[in-house]
Design an enzyme around this catalytic site. Structure first.
Site, PDB file in Angstrom:
ATOM      1  CD1 TRP A 136      -1.113   2.400   2.161  1.00 38.65           C
ATOM      2  CD2 TRP A 136      -2.784   1.779   0.811  1.00 38.65           C
ATOM      3  NE1 TRP A 136      -1.990   3.459   2.054  1.00 38.65           N
ATOM      4  CE2 TRP A 136      -3.015   3.106   1.233  1.00 38.65           C
ATOM      5  CE3 TRP A 136      -3.707   1.168  -0.055  1.00 38.65           C
ATOM      6  CZ2 TRP A 136      -4.139   3.837   0.819  1.00 38.65           C
ATOM      7  CZ3 TRP A 136      -4.817   1.903  -0.457  1.00 38.65           C
ATOM      8  CH2 TRP A 136      -5.025   3.216  -0.023  1.00 38.65           C
ATOM      9  CG  ASP A 149      -0.989  11.481   1.569  1.00 42.86           C
ATOM     10  OD1 ASP A 149      -1.888  10.861   1.008  1.00 42.86           O
ATOM     11  OD2 ASP A 149      -1.144  12.092   2.634  1.00 42.86           O
ATOM     12  CB  SER A 182       1.425  13.252   5.041  1.00 43.03           C
ATOM     13  OG  SER A 182       1.009  12.192   4.233  1.00 43.03           O
ATOM     14  NE  ARG A 220      -4.594  13.894   8.565  1.00 45.14           N
ATOM     15  CZ  ARG A 220      -5.798  13.685   9.062  1.00 45.14           C
ATOM     16  NH1 ARG A 220      -5.984  13.631  10.368  1.00 45.14           N
ATOM     17  NH2 ARG A 220      -6.832  13.526   8.261  1.00 45.14           N
ATOM     18  CG  ASP A 221      -1.175  15.792   6.485  1.00 39.61           C
ATOM     19  OD1 ASP A 221      -0.723  14.785   7.076  1.00 39.61           O
ATOM     20  OD2 ASP A 221      -2.324  15.833   6.002  1.00 39.61           O
ATOM     21  CD  GLU A 242      -6.693  14.253   4.818  1.00 38.53           C
ATOM     22  OE1 GLU A 242      -6.705  13.468   5.767  1.00 38.53           O
ATOM     23  OE2 GLU A 242      -6.865  13.883   3.649  1.00 38.53           O
ATOM     24  CD1 TRP A 262      -7.923  10.275   1.089  1.00 41.89           C
ATOM     25  CD2 TRP A 262      -7.823   8.098   1.569  1.00 41.89           C
ATOM     26  NE1 TRP A 262      -6.680  10.018   1.619  1.00 41.89           N
ATOM     27  CE2 TRP A 262      -6.589   8.683   1.923  1.00 41.89           C
ATOM     28  CE3 TRP A 262      -7.987   6.719   1.771  1.00 41.89           C
ATOM     29  CZ2 TRP A 262      -5.534   7.965   2.479  1.00 41.89           C
ATOM     30  CZ3 TRP A 262      -6.930   5.996   2.321  1.00 41.89           C
ATOM     31  CH2 TRP A 262      -5.731   6.616   2.660  1.00 41.89           C
TER      32      TRP A 262
HETATM   33  C1  FRU Z   1      -4.041  12.240   3.232  1.00 35.63           C
HETATM   34  C2  FRU Z   1      -3.829  11.662   4.615  1.00 35.63           C
HETATM   35  C3  FRU Z   1      -3.014  12.623   5.472  1.00 35.63           C
HETATM   36  C4  FRU Z   1      -2.386  11.717   6.487  1.00 35.63           C
HETATM   37  C5  FRU Z   1      -2.103  10.479   5.667  1.00 35.63           C
HETATM   38  C6  FRU Z   1      -2.207   9.195   6.437  1.00 35.63           C
HETATM   39  O1  FRU Z   1      -4.257  11.285   2.254  1.00 35.63           O
HETATM   40  O2  FRU Z   1      -5.068  11.372   5.208  1.00 35.63           O
HETATM   41  O3  FRU Z   1      -3.772  13.659   6.040  1.00 35.63           O
HETATM   42  O4  FRU Z   1      -1.219  12.249   7.042  1.00 35.63           O
HETATM   43  O5  FRU Z   1      -3.037  10.482   4.601  1.00 35.63           O
HETATM   44  O6  FRU Z   1      -1.773   8.131   5.665  1.00 35.63           O
END
Ligand code: FRU
Length: 514
Positions: free
Chosen positions: A52, A55, A112, A185-186, A235, A320
């Site tokens: 799998w 991002d 991420s 996050r991210d 995100e 998603w």
């Molecule tokens: C975006 C996301 C991010 C997160 C990551 C987890 O696709 O949901 O916000 O960090 O994927 O895999």
């Protein structure tokens, strides 16, 4: 002799282990002729050897290499405890797979984030006078999440002093604790020369938050930017300055991937254009635009430290809505082609356009010229080619559609085209093959271009399970994936009404793996 309980336990263990191993996808062997030839396997897009991926993360240029880290779960073809997978490329086109760069640790899974070259060693984490590579990412703590807490995502850093081959977790992680926001996050980090600070933008549920730091370790919150009343999840943000094409004006671009209600459903990458003073992003929150109108370009972010200053980006080629259900046996999902981004002004507003960078020219195998002609019904563009770049231009028709149809002998096809009636581009994957995994997958998607436009120009990249449309110099971009029973190997132009086609080009593309 009677078998002991221990022997019994060991034998059962062996059987169970082998059963488990049989269920694990086999990692392909690069010395094998069949390497990267599985059904649906992209031939000139990045995909992991096995398991799998989502991002792109930590994209940075360092010492002659483009690094691509990515959200990776090495034990399965569905999402799970996240790691950072890793690959490098010297030309942005051919990739070498490297071992996993970041593993989950006691603070959590590795979500991420970004990576920077810490020029001048502001963090003090460099060694022997060499600038370290610093990865900035979200730790996602599943135990804290299970306990029903809200503060289970926080920002951490790791450093590498061997060109990204190994990373060490910073001893005082996290560098930013969670202020009580569930989705936090991210982090994407850039160097801001004017204020001599690092700037971090991260996604905090329905908004972006901005931080500054002198050393990548101590961070101060400076501002937030969001759309009042927005109920969508933000995100993977990105923030960077761009010169407006044909002028000296500088604007700032805030990229945000949005988890719901994208123009054609589900997830997509959007952006705002505004200004940034080192602390605050100012722009019209109601003026959000889309970088790609297809359904399959998410979490797109830019490379850091690109040597010639170009703005280069890449996204995850999925959505998603169905990412975990798409057909997969060995690996699941691929990245979009890299893209070079430009900012232009039109009618007092600012827009991004994106096109594949010049580096992709190395993949040209052979090019056929299609002569200029008036098309009254349809013409054949190519046959027997399954990976291609098409460069086609038409006089702007007053009515009807221009359809580029890619098909196979199983009567499956995907249409890419322009509809004069509402002046939109489209990709229609209704008859493109397997859609059982998510029936609404079989649908038509439309994209807006930016006015004025005088003619119809379509650059289309076809791979075994994706198509990317760059219309009008990248002013309307669409990326869609599909799963035909055999690769599309024929292309036609079909028109309703009569259309004048200018001289066009059909180029066969080489494989990047063999
Ligand atoms: C975006 C996301 C991010 C997160 C990551 C987890 O696709 O949901 O916000 O960090 O994927 O895999």
């Amino acid at each position: 002799m009677k078998p002991s309980i221990l022997t019994f336990v060991m034998l059962t263990g062996c059987v169970l282990f082998n059963l488990w191993r049989c269920n694990q996808p086999a990692t392909p062997d690069s010395s094998d002729d069949s390497y990267y030839t599985e059904q649906y396997r992209p031939q000139f897009h990045f995909s992991p050897e096995a398991n799998w991926m989502n991002d792109p993360n930590g994209m940075v240029y360092y010492d002659g290499e483009y690094h691509l880290f990515y959200q990776y779960y090495p034990d399965s073809t569905v999402w799970g405890p996240m790691h950072w997978g890793h690959a490098v490329s010297s030309d942005l086109v051919h990739w070498e797979h490297l071992p996993v760069a970041l593993y989950p640790d006691s603070l959590g899974w590795i979500f991420s984030g970004s990576a920077v070259v810490d020029k001048g060693n502001t963090s003090g984490l460099g060694k022997n006078g060499k600038d370290p590579l610093i990865a900035i990412f979200t730790h996602h703590n599943p135990e804290m999440e299970k306990e029903g807490r809200n503060d289970f995502q926080y920002q951490s850093i790791a450093f590498s002093n061997d060109n990204g081959r190994t990373f060490t977790m910073y001893e005082s992680n996290p560098v930013i604790v969670n202020p009580g926001i569930r989705d936090f996050r991210d982090p994407k980090v850039i160097w801001h020369d004017k204020s001599k600070n690092w700037i971090m933008v991260l996604a905090a549920y329905d908004k972006a938050m901005f931080y500054t730091s002198p050393n990548l370790k101590d961070w101060t919150l400076t501002s937030e930017f969001g759309i009042p009343g927005d109920d969508r999840l933000w995100e993977c943000p990105d923030l960077f300055p761009m010169r407006v094409e044909g002028s000296e004006e500088e604007k700032w671009v805030l990229i945000v991937s949005i988890q719901q209600k994208a123009p054609n459903g589900g997830t997509a990458t959007g952006y705002f254009v505004g200004d940034f003073d080192g602390k605050t992003f100012t722009g019209d929150p109601q003026n959000q635009k889309w970088l790609d109108y297809g359904t399959d370009n998410y979490a797109l972010v830019t490379w850091s430290n690109v040597p010639d200053g170009r703005t280069l980006a890449m996204g995850w080629m999925s959505n998603w809505l169905y990412a975990q259900e798409v057909p997969a046996s060995v690996w699941r999902s691929a990245m979009t082609l890299p893209r070079e981004i430009f900012l232009f002004e039109s009618g007092g507003d600012f827009f991004l356009r994106s096109v594949p960078p010049k580096e992709l020219a190395v993949l040209k195998k052979n090019t056929k010229t299609v002569k200029a002609q008036i098309i009254a019904d349809s013409i054949l563009l190519m046959e027997g080619i399954t990976t291609a770049k098409l460069n086609l231009s038409f006089d702007k028709p007053e009515e009807g559609q221009i359809i580029i149809r890619f098909s196979n002998t199983s009567e499956e096809f995907i249409d890419v085209g322009y509809n004069a009636d509402d002046e939109t581009y489209f990709i229609n994957r209704t008859h493109s093959g397997n859609a059982e995994f998510y029936p609404p997958f079989a649908s038509k998607h439309t994209g807006q271009t930016v006015y004025p436009f005088e003619s119809i120009n379509m650059i289309i990249y076809l791979d075994h399970s994706s198509v990317e449309l760059f219309a009008d110099e990248g002013k309307c971009v669409m990326t869609d994936i599909f799963f035909p029973s055999e690769p599309f190997d024929k292309a036609q132009v079909i028109v309703t009404g009569s259309t004048e086609m200018r001289e066009g080009y059909v180029t066969e593309m080489n494989n990047i793996w063999r």
